[in-house]
Enzyme design. Sequence first.
Site, PDB file in Angstrom:
ATOM      1  CD  GLU A 144       8.720   0.733  10.534  1.00 12.16           C
ATOM      2  OE1 GLU A 144       9.708   0.588   9.800  1.00 12.16           O
ATOM      3  OE2 GLU A 144       7.575   0.391  10.204  1.00 12.16           O
TER       4      GLU A 144
ATOM      5  CB  CYS B 212      -1.668   0.720   8.238  1.00  6.30           C
ATOM      6  SG  CYS B 212      -0.400   1.974   8.119  1.00  6.30           S
TER       7      CYS B 212
ATOM      8  CG  ASN C 131      -0.335   0.015   2.497  1.00  8.43           C
ATOM      9  OD1 ASN C 131       0.751  -0.525   2.663  1.00  8.43           O
ATOM     10  ND2 ASN C 131      -0.975   0.643   3.466  1.00  8.43           N
TER      11      ASN C 131
ATOM     12  N   GLY D 249       2.495 -11.238  10.267  1.00  5.64           N
ATOM     13  CA  GLY D 249       3.393 -10.625  11.255  1.00  5.64           C
ATOM     14  C   GLY D 249       3.597 -11.515  12.471  1.00  5.64           C
TER      15      GLY D 249
ATOM     16  N   GLY E 255       2.867  -5.294   7.368  1.00  5.47           N
ATOM     17  CA  GLY E 255       1.892  -6.089   6.633  1.00  5.47           C
ATOM     18  C   GLY E 255       0.771  -6.521   7.550  1.00  5.47           C
ATOM     19  CB  SER E 256      -1.789  -9.082   7.080  1.00 10.32           C
ATOM     20  OG  SER E 256      -0.964 -10.173   6.764  1.00 10.32           O
TER      21      SER E 256
ATOM     22  CD  GLN F 128      -7.755  -5.532   0.302  1.00 12.07           C
ATOM     23  OE1 GLN F 128      -6.773  -6.192   0.584  1.00 12.07           O
ATOM     24  NE2 GLN F 128      -8.696  -5.229   1.199  1.00 12.07           N
TER      25      GLN F 128
ATOM     26  CD  GLU G  86       4.603  -0.106  13.181  1.00  7.52           C
ATOM     27  OE1 GLU G  86       3.367  -0.093  13.305  1.00  7.52           O
ATOM     28  OE2 GLU G  86       5.359   0.294  14.083  1.00  7.52           O
TER      29      GLU G  86
END
Length: 497
Positions: A463, A281, A149, A230, A225-226, A328, A247
Amino acid sequence: MPRYDNLINGQWTAAASYQANTNPSDLADVVGEYAQGTAEDVQTAVAAATAAFPAWSLSGIQARHDALLKIGNELLARKAELGDLLAREEGKTLAEAIGEVGRAGQIFQFFAGECLRLAGESIPSLRPGVGVEISREPLGVVGLITPWNFPMAIPAWKIAPALAFGNCVVLKPAELVPGSAWALADIIQRSGIPAGVFNLVMGTGRVIGEALVHHPGIAAISFTGSVGVGRGIAKACAANGKKVQLEMGGKNPQLVLDDADLPQAVELAAQSCFYSTGQRCTASSRLIVTDQIYPAFVQALQARMANLRVGDARAANTDIGPVVSQAQLEQDLHSVDIAQAEGAVLAAGGTRVGCHTGSGKLGFFMQPALLVDSTAEMRINREEVFGPVASVVRVRDYEEALHMANDTEFGLSAGIATTSLKYATHFKRHSQAGMVMVNLPTAGVDYHVPFGGRKGSSYGPREQGRYAQEFYTTVKTAYTLGAYAWCFGPLKQAANA
Ligand code: NAD
């Protein structure tokens, strides 16, 4: 059709197979064919990065600064061209895509400066005459795994601090958006950074991602990611003693209180929920609205949504580009069906739409969806959708809104629309999100300050900004006998110590 190879040990390296990268606005438009790496490519890339690490980790900070600045400057100079590529492969609008490339450039420029600002501490020991130095050192070879994304900005905010602090990198970008990662790798390759310091291995998560996560030569993994992927990565990293930073998803609340400025609240909800096709996100997907303002807010938001123009990401007048992929799109439409089956009312959009595109072949377009009269228990208010889908919940007052905002397994970003300093201040302290926005959209952050969430949204150090060094460095504490001897007596005596 142009073919794009992996970058391993400073060489563009052909792969056994290539995958077409398709424009989600126009399915007849293929951006290019991109290398599908293998586990052996990961082995070679990690070996190259390991060999490059000793020299790079001890290289002068001026050289690192200059390379990062060069990368940042080129990204900024080419943001219109690279933004067009990004919009073409990912589907965010041209303005958003150009903005993202510009952001990536600014991030490299910021971390160029950070090369020169890495400080340690020097303090006396408890033992007289002993000095203690606390310094930061690089980790080694880091594996960076990124989502689709933000195809340019997320790789940038991982690569730039990794290199700035002296690490070597293997980047594995998302399957859907290899074009932006390849363009970034090309710029990095020409920046003067030695061979092997930065490597790009494109391919699937199952093959490349897992090979990185399990490779004994990788010191740390930074993943965005998801949640499901993760958590699996965290487990594997813990088992192998790797440092890990995750994240992940969100179900970000946007509170609208009775005393909110209505036009402002509507605008920030529209921005948060639907721009970038809701594929951020930090996008807001739960609008928690107090009783008095609820009818006017819903009506005004419906009117605002009627003006949202869905279309080709690169067309001049588009507000909302396509969803990134068929899978998606199906997930987004399915979430609207589930919400309705559970009793929410579809007040706007929520259907696939046909739009005129270059070839006339239908892209993955969806009219942004607004679901009203939803309740906290419904799946639409508990599970991440990651598309242009928002639900509205009506609550009594601020206390109930706050409770509902925090009643989630996620905690990335949260917003409040209010003219009350009391509620704004209370929300900033009591929201269980990593980032809180007052009268601003939940999405849209600065690059020089920490980014990240709590609970199921994030794991490990933050981050971006100065805080990035927490992840990309390790701390060393060194004790030296005699280091402070001159402080404790005449110089002559100190010399004899
Ligand atoms: P994803 O988890 O499917 O994929 C992310 C990356 O992981 C991709 O490069 C993928 O190839 C790789 N991968 C997949 N399986 C793997 C495995 N078994 N081992 C190692 N790597 C593997 O996520 P996505 O669909 O690309 O991105 C959407 C998700 O990302 C959403 O949940 C969104 O909330 C989240 N996201 C979070 C942030 C944040 O900062 N919190 C930012 C952007 C996106």
